[in-house]
Design a protein around this motif. Structure first.
Motif, mmCIF file in Angstrom:
data_model
loop_
_atom_site.group_PDB
_atom_site.id
_atom_site.type_symbol
_atom_site.label_atom_id
_atom_site.label_comp_id
_atom_site.label_asym_id
_atom_site.label_seq_id
_atom_site.Cartn_x
_atom_site.Cartn_y
_atom_site.Cartn_z
ATOM 1 N N GLY B 85 0.846 -1.190 0.000
ATOM 2 C CA GLY B 85 0.000 0.000 0.000
ATOM 3 C C GLY B 85 0.879 1.236 0.000
ATOM 4 O O GLY B 85 2.092 1.151 0.245
ATOM 5 N N LEU B 90 -1.930 8.156 -0.947
ATOM 6 C CA LEU B 90 -3.331 8.336 -0.538
ATOM 7 C C LEU B 90 -3.507 9.660 0.194
ATOM 8 O O LEU B 90 -4.473 10.398 -0.033
ATOM 9 C CB LEU B 90 -3.779 7.174 0.355
ATOM 10 C CG LEU B 90 -3.732 5.778 -0.280
ATOM 11 C CD1 LEU B 90 -4.219 4.728 0.715
ATOM 12 C CD2 LEU B 90 -4.586 5.731 -1.539
ATOM 13 N N ILE B 156 -14.559 11.590 0.553
ATOM 14 C CA ILE B 156 -13.491 10.862 -0.155
ATOM 15 C C ILE B 156 -12.140 11.181 0.486
ATOM 16 O O ILE B 156 -11.302 10.296 0.681
ATOM 17 C CB ILE B 156 -13.505 11.197 -1.659
ATOM 18 C CG1 ILE B 156 -14.762 10.609 -2.308
ATOM 19 C CG2 ILE B 156 -12.259 10.651 -2.347
ATOM 20 C CD1 ILE B 156 -14.956 10.993 -3.751
ATOM 21 N N LEU B 160 -9.661 8.437 2.270
ATOM 22 C CA LEU B 160 -8.265 8.242 1.865
ATOM 23 C C LEU B 160 -7.328 8.357 3.078
ATOM 24 O O LEU B 160 -6.397 7.564 3.228
ATOM 25 C CB LEU B 160 -7.880 9.265 0.791
ATOM 26 C CG LEU B 160 -8.521 9.039 -0.580
ATOM 27 C CD1 LEU B 160 -8.234 10.219 -1.509
ATOM 28 C CD2 LEU B 160 -8.016 7.749 -1.218
ATOM 29 N N VAL B 163 -7.744 5.125 5.164
ATOM 30 C CA VAL B 163 -7.066 3.946 4.600
ATOM 31 C C VAL B 163 -5.563 4.068 4.839
ATOM 32 O O VAL B 163 -4.905 3.093 5.240
ATOM 33 C CB VAL B 163 -7.365 3.794 3.088
ATOM 34 C CG1 VAL B 163 -6.576 2.620 2.507
ATOM 35 C CG2 VAL B 163 -8.853 3.585 2.849
ATOM 36 N N ILE B 167 -3.348 1.385 6.975
ATOM 37 C CA ILE B 167 -2.189 0.653 6.432
ATOM 38 C C ILE B 167 -0.984 0.845 7.354
ATOM 39 O O ILE B 167 -0.257 -0.112 7.667
ATOM 40 C CB ILE B 167 -1.864 1.142 4.999
ATOM 41 C CG1 ILE B 167 -2.988 0.748 4.034
ATOM 42 C CG2 ILE B 167 -0.531 0.556 4.521
ATOM 43 C CD1 ILE B 167 -2.873 1.406 2.672
ATOM 44 N N PHE B 170 -1.342 -1.127 10.506
ATOM 45 C CA PHE B 170 -1.132 -2.550 10.208
ATOM 46 C C PHE B 170 0.365 -2.861 10.189
ATOM 47 O O PHE B 170 0.818 -3.839 10.780
ATOM 48 C CB PHE B 170 -1.776 -2.877 8.856
ATOM 49 C CG PHE B 170 -1.600 -4.295 8.427
ATOM 50 C CD1 PHE B 170 -2.494 -5.270 8.853
ATOM 51 C CD2 PHE B 170 -0.555 -4.658 7.599
ATOM 52 C CE1 PHE B 170 -2.333 -6.595 8.460
ATOM 53 C CE2 PHE B 170 -0.388 -5.969 7.202
ATOM 54 C CZ PHE B 170 -1.281 -6.941 7.639
ATOM 55 N N PHE B 229 -8.567 -3.171 10.971
ATOM 56 C CA PHE B 229 -8.430 -2.676 9.597
ATOM 57 C C PHE B 229 -9.668 -3.039 8.784
ATOM 58 O O PHE B 229 -10.232 -2.208 8.070
ATOM 59 C CB PHE B 229 -7.174 -3.271 8.953
ATOM 60 C CG PHE B 229 -6.903 -2.714 7.575
ATOM 61 C CD1 PHE B 229 -6.176 -1.544 7.422
ATOM 62 C CD2 PHE B 229 -7.388 -3.343 6.445
ATOM 63 C CE1 PHE B 229 -5.935 -1.011 6.161
ATOM 64 C CE2 PHE B 229 -7.163 -2.820 5.184
ATOM 65 C CZ PHE B 229 -6.417 -1.662 5.042
ATOM 66 N N LEU B 230 -10.082 -4.296 8.904
ATOM 67 C CA LEU B 230 -11.240 -4.771 8.125
ATOM 68 C C LEU B 230 -12.492 -3.968 8.479
ATOM 69 O O LEU B 230 -13.227 -3.515 7.596
ATOM 70 C CB LEU B 230 -11.455 -6.254 8.421
ATOM 71 C CG LEU B 230 -12.350 -7.021 7.459
ATOM 72 C CD1 LEU B 230 -11.755 -7.003 6.064
ATOM 73 C CD2 LEU B 230 -12.518 -8.461 7.922
ATOM 74 N N GLN B 233 -12.312 -0.479 7.131
ATOM 75 C CA GLN B 233 -12.523 -0.400 5.673
ATOM 76 C C GLN B 233 -13.982 -0.650 5.309
ATOM 77 O O GLN B 233 -14.492 -0.101 4.332
ATOM 78 C CB GLN B 233 -11.590 -1.365 4.933
ATOM 79 C CG GLN B 233 -10.109 -1.113 5.159
ATOM 80 C CD GLN B 233 -9.748 0.346 5.329
ATOM 81 O OE1 GLN B 233 -10.110 1.204 4.522
ATOM 82 N NE2 GLN B 233 -9.040 0.668 6.407
ATOM 83 N N ASN B 236 -15.508 2.662 5.803
ATOM 84 C CA ASN B 236 -15.151 3.540 4.681
ATOM 85 C C ASN B 236 -15.970 3.211 3.444
ATOM 86 O O ASN B 236 -16.448 4.095 2.736
ATOM 87 C CB ASN B 236 -13.657 3.399 4.358
ATOM 88 C CG ASN B 236 -12.788 4.075 5.393
ATOM 89 O OD1 ASN B 236 -13.222 5.041 6.016
ATOM 90 N ND2 ASN B 236 -11.587 3.573 5.591
ATOM 91 N N GLU B 237 -16.100 1.910 3.196
ATOM 92 C CA GLU B 237 -16.859 1.454 2.027
ATOM 93 C C GLU B 237 -18.313 1.932 2.127
ATOM 94 O O GLU B 237 -18.884 2.422 1.151
ATOM 95 C CB GLU B 237 -16.777 -0.070 1.966
ATOM 96 C CG GLU B 237 -17.087 -0.647 0.609
ATOM 97 C CD GLU B 237 -16.892 -2.159 0.594
ATOM 98 O OE1 GLU B 237 -15.999 -2.663 1.306
ATOM 99 O OE2 GLU B 237 -17.653 -2.823 -0.125
ATOM 100 N N LEU B 240 -18.719 5.548 1.273
ATOM 101 C CA LEU B 240 -18.633 5.809 -0.164
ATOM 102 C C LEU B 240 -19.899 5.357 -0.888
ATOM 103 O O LEU B 240 -20.365 6.021 -1.822
ATOM 104 C CB LEU B 240 -17.406 5.090 -0.751
ATOM 105 C CG LEU B 240 -16.052 5.633 -0.287
ATOM 106 C CD1 LEU B 240 -14.917 4.724 -0.749
ATOM 107 C CD2 LEU B 240 -15.835 7.048 -0.823
ATOM 108 N N VAL B 241 -20.449 4.235 -0.434
ATOM 109 C CA VAL B 241 -21.685 3.726 -1.057
ATOM 110 C C VAL B 241 -22.807 4.765 -0.919
ATOM 111 O O VAL B 241 -23.612 4.957 -1.839
ATOM 112 C CB VAL B 241 -22.099 2.388 -0.411
ATOM 113 C CG1 VAL B 241 -23.521 2.007 -0.807
ATOM 114 C CG2 VAL B 241 -21.127 1.283 -0.819
#
Lengths: 112, 263
Positions: B85, B90, B156, B160, B163, B167, B170, B229-230, B233, B236-237, B240-241
């Motif tokens: 990543g 980002l 957005i 970014l 994320v 990373i 992680f 992390f999962l 995300q 985040n998803e 965005l949706v």
């Protein structure tokens, strides 16, 4: 282009041209800047391959795609406003029997 | 890539190399274990995610049975290191959005809000007629269309940043895990060498317990950071949706004339 203007309009040609130059052209330019800043070219690898990152990348690409289209449509709309006031200026010049030079100048502005 | 994730990745790789070399050393010198006569037993319960779940009871002489477990963990670390990543990229994109893009969008909103206001719009007074009225009605809608850009741009940008942070978190956890792993394996090697010369296996038992404890801690830490992390995300998803429907359907355009008659 259809002729949907009434021919009895009145107005100040300079004001109309000023709105084209000072309002709608800058608005279109700024939307162009916004579109240029949208992260449409980020590689999937930038989001890592950690489980879960791929879904974010996918949704981000979709969001950017719809946002890019929306901003692009906005640029077209701003351009249409600018054209509208310039065509109105031409209409007014026509009804006032103004000089041909003004018409040529505005047509050049329209084509710019 | 310039992010310190790259540094963490290199650090984790080096630690994995150290741990792997130590494991290889233990493997090659397995016969040393048999020569150490010490009563010490340890119980190993490997973390579920790393290796099949089972209880292993070891004599010190059988300590090499830990080696497959360590190899699995090193392999897992090496695999995770490759996730990579680019947080810097980002973040740069996020800053462009929250800075220049946001400024441009706000700038248009401010400019239009003042210019389509009857008090300021120059053509309000001078341009009269049905077309002018229609034009102004539609022009007054434009600031709202432009304002609709601000939320998606912010969202957005936030995603970014999130994320990028995820990373980095992680890799911080991964580098920490690799360092712990290398340390306990090296400690085990040192203990075995010490036992071979001093004739006591207590140090080995302690070091072996350290390995077992560390393996469990590392597994737990990696599971935890992976879970965070999962979840992050997924959030985040979801954000965005929800953006798609938040944008207005279309920009209304003004009527456009075709110039003076006969032109």
């Amino acid at each position: 282009m259809s002729s949907n203007y009434e021919r009895t309009i009145t107005g100040d040609v300079d004001d109309l041209r000023s709105d084209a130059d000072e309002v709608w052209d800058p608005a279109r330019d700024r939307l162009l800047e916004v579109r240029g800043k949208l992260p449409t070219d980020l590689p999937a690898s930038a989001f890592s391959f950690i489980p879960g990152a791929d879904g974010v990348y996918r949704e981000l690409a979709l969001s950017c795609e719809s946002l890019t289209k929306y901003v692009g449509d906005g640029e077209i709309a701003m351009h249409a406003f600018r054209d509208a006031v310039l065509w109105a200026a031409l209409d007014i010049i026509g009804t006032e029997q103004s000089v041909q030079d003004d018409i040529v100048a505005i047509r050049e502005q329209l084509n710019s | 890539m310039t992010s310190y994730v790259n540094t963490l990745r290199q650090m984790a790789t080096i630690q994995c190399d150290i741990a792997e070399n130590a494991v290889n050393y233990l493997d090659k010198n397995a016969t040393v274990f048999a020569t150490i006569d010490v009563e010490a037993k340890i119980v190993v319960f490997p973390p579920l995610m790393l290796i099949r779940a089972q209880l292993i009871q070891l004599d010190v002489a059988e300590i090499r049975l830990l080696l497959p477990l360590l190899r699995e963990l090193i392999k897992f670390d090496r695999h995770a290191i490759e996730y990579m990543g680019d947080p810097d990229l980002l973040r740069a994109a996020a800053l462009e959005l929250s800075g220049a893009a946001q400024d441009s969008a706000r700038g248009i909103v401010t400019a239009l809000e003042s210019r389509v206001d009857p008090a300021y719009f120059r053509t309000y007074d001078s341009w009269q007629g049905e077309t002018a009225d229609a034009y102004r009605r539609i022009a007054e809608l434009q600031p709202e269309n432009l304002k609709a850009l601000l939320t998606p741009i912010n969202t957005i940008s936030d995603v970014l940043h999130s994320v990028a942070q995820g990373i980095e978190d992680f890799y911080v956890a991964l580098a920490g895990a690799a360092i712990s792993l290398a340390k306990v394996v090296v400690d085990l090697v040192v203990a075995i060498i010490g036992a071979a010369t001093a004739g006591t296996g207590i140090g080995i038992a302690i070091a072996a317990l350290g390995v077992v404890g560390a393996v469990m801690d590392i597994g737990t830490a990696l599971i935890a950071v992976g879970t965070v992390f999962l979840q992050s995300q997924h959030d985040n998803e979801d954000q965005l949706v929800k953006l798609g429907p938040s944008l207005p359907g279309e920009w209304r355009k003004p009527p456009v004339g075709d110039g003076p008659p006969g032109s």
